[in-house]
Scaffold this active site. Structure first.
Site, PDB file in Angstrom:
ATOM      1  N   HIS A 191       0.834  -1.207   0.000  1.00 27.97           N
ATOM      2  CA  HIS A 191       0.000   0.000   0.000  1.00 27.97           C
ATOM      3  C   HIS A 191       0.860   1.244   0.000  1.00 27.97           C
ATOM      4  O   HIS A 191       1.938   1.274   0.570  1.00 27.97           O
ATOM      5  CB  HIS A 191      -0.951   0.013   1.199  1.00 27.97           C
ATOM      6  CG  HIS A 191      -0.285  -0.232   2.513  1.00 27.97           C
ATOM      7  ND1 HIS A 191       0.084  -1.495   2.934  1.00 27.97           N
ATOM      8  CD2 HIS A 191       0.118   0.608   3.487  1.00 27.97           C
ATOM      9  CE1 HIS A 191       0.657  -1.423   4.109  1.00 27.97           C
ATOM     10  NE2 HIS A 191       0.712  -0.157   4.477  1.00 27.97           N
ATOM     11  N   HIS A 193       0.958   5.189   1.138  1.00 29.07           N
ATOM     12  CA  HIS A 193       0.330   6.220   1.980  1.00 29.07           C
ATOM     13  C   HIS A 193       0.417   7.541   1.201  1.00 29.07           C
ATOM     14  O   HIS A 193       1.515   7.952   0.809  1.00 29.07           O
ATOM     15  CB  HIS A 193       1.097   6.414   3.293  1.00 29.07           C
ATOM     16  CG  HIS A 193       1.109   5.206   4.192  1.00 29.07           C
ATOM     17  ND1 HIS A 193       0.309   5.106   5.301  1.00 29.07           N
ATOM     18  CD2 HIS A 193       1.854   4.065   4.153  1.00 29.07           C
ATOM     19  CE1 HIS A 193       0.558   3.945   5.920  1.00 29.07           C
ATOM     20  NE2 HIS A 193       1.486   3.302   5.235  1.00 29.07           N
TER      21      HIS A 193
HETATM   22  P1  5GP Z   1       1.698   0.289   7.389  1.00 30.02           P
HETATM   23  O1  5GP Z   1       2.021   0.524   8.833  1.00 30.02           O
HETATM   24  O2  5GP Z   1       1.627  -1.179   7.074  1.00 30.02           O
HETATM   25  O3  5GP Z   1       2.585   1.041   6.451  1.00 30.02           O
HETATM   26  O4  5GP Z   1       0.280   0.923   7.171  1.00 30.02           O
HETATM   27  C1  5GP Z   1      -0.907   0.249   7.450  1.00 30.02           C
HETATM   28  C2  5GP Z   1      -1.931   1.321   7.613  1.00 30.02           C
HETATM   29  O5  5GP Z   1      -3.202   0.719   7.568  1.00 30.02           O
HETATM   30  C3  5GP Z   1      -1.829   2.067   8.930  1.00 30.02           C
HETATM   31  O6  5GP Z   1      -1.605   3.440   8.686  1.00 30.02           O
HETATM   32  C4  5GP Z   1      -3.176   1.815   9.591  1.00 30.02           C
HETATM   33  O7  5GP Z   1      -3.662   2.936  10.273  1.00 30.02           O
HETATM   34  C5  5GP Z   1      -4.055   1.428   8.425  1.00 30.02           C
HETATM   35  N1  5GP Z   1      -5.137   0.531   8.785  1.00 30.02           N
HETATM   36  C6  5GP Z   1      -5.037  -0.619   9.500  1.00 30.02           C
HETATM   37  N2  5GP Z   1      -6.246  -1.190   9.622  1.00 30.02           N
HETATM   38  C7  5GP Z   1      -7.117  -0.388   8.953  1.00 30.02           C
HETATM   39  C8  5GP Z   1      -8.522  -0.467   8.734  1.00 30.02           C
HETATM   40  O8  5GP Z   1      -9.215  -1.381   9.159  1.00 30.02           O
HETATM   41  N3  5GP Z   1      -9.095   0.545   8.012  1.00 30.02           N
HETATM   42  C9  5GP Z   1      -8.348   1.578   7.505  1.00 30.02           C
HETATM   43  N4  5GP Z   1      -9.012   2.509   6.807  1.00 30.02           N
HETATM   44  N5  5GP Z   1      -7.030   1.674   7.710  1.00 30.02           N
HETATM   45  C10 5GP Z   1      -6.405   0.705   8.430  1.00 30.02           C
END
Ligand code: 5GP
Length: 205
Positions: A191, A193
């Site tokens: 993903h 951001h």
């Molecule tokens: P990472 O830390 O893997 O780069 O980012 C994962 C992102 O997914 C985090 O910023 C977290 O807030 C978001 N996230 C996790 N679970 C959910 C969810 O159920 N719904 C949404 N909209 N975002 C989520």
């Protein structure tokens, strides 16, 4: 100048200021409609994600409380990322599969047959949108990218631009990909951001 003379000059001014203040308070704060207006317009600020209540923080001087709290949250994120890393090589579904399948709700910004973009549940900026491929195809993380992924990787960047345009941040935004536990990745479905709506600082944390 004698003390009495000073009192003579300043005391009337102090008295009249106090009188004006108390009359303002009586006239406005006392009015039920003004109180109702104030109550209805109170905006509770969103929680600041770097703030983390710590029971011993009251022992610290003010200037160190914030950094102490930041370290607490940073460690939480790192711990979360380390725990999540067990899924890096697994084909196990993630929370994003449920979001793609609309089994759990999300606030969608953009969607087409290849990608889905939705607001992050824990925003780190006024605009914080995640852009994901609908078909993961082994892309649990960017580090798993292979040549066959180049088309979707390019398309994700293009989708990030569409998101920035839709969110009105085209003049200044940031795209981040966290990769692996060292990069604080917590969901193993690639993903992007898309962050904006405030001045970004550099270097990123
Ligand atoms: P990472 O830390 O893997 O780069 O980012 C994962 C992102 O997914 C985090 O910023 C977290 O807030 C978001 N996230 C996790 N679970 C959910 C969810 O159920 N719904 C949404 N909209 N975002 C989520």
């Amino acid at each position: 100048m004698s003390k009495n003379l000073l009192e003579l000059i300043f005391k009337p001014k102090l008295h009249s200021m106090a009188a004006i203040t108390s009359s303002l308070l009586r006239n406005y704060a006392g009015s039920a409609s003004v109180r109702a207006f104030a109550f209805a317009n109170v905006r509770v600020p969103p929680p600041r994600t770097f703030f983390n209540y710590n029971p011993v923080s009251f022992l610290l001087p003010f200037h160190s409380r914030r950094s102490f709290s930041r370290i607490g949250v940073t460690n939480d994120e790192e711990a979360l990322a380390k725990a999540a890393a067990v899924n890096a090589d697994s084909e196990a579904p993630t929370i994003f599969d449920k979001i793609i399948a609309k089994e759990i709700p999300s606030s969608i910004v953009y969607e087409d047959e290849k990608v889905l973009a939705f607001h992050d549940v824990n925003p780190q900026a006024p605009v914080h949108v995640l852009v994901i491929p609908k078909f993961r195809d082994g892309l649990t993380m960017l580090g798993k990218a292979e040549e066959r992924h180049t088309e979707i990787l390019g398309y994700l960047l293009y989708a990030a631009k569409i998101v920035a345009e839709k969110e009105g941040i085209l003049d200044g935004f940031r795209v981040v990909i966290n990769n692996g536990p060292g990069g604080c990745q917590s969901v193993y479905h690639l993903h992007l951001h898309v962050l904006g709506g405030r001045q970004m600082t550099w270097p990123a944390g």
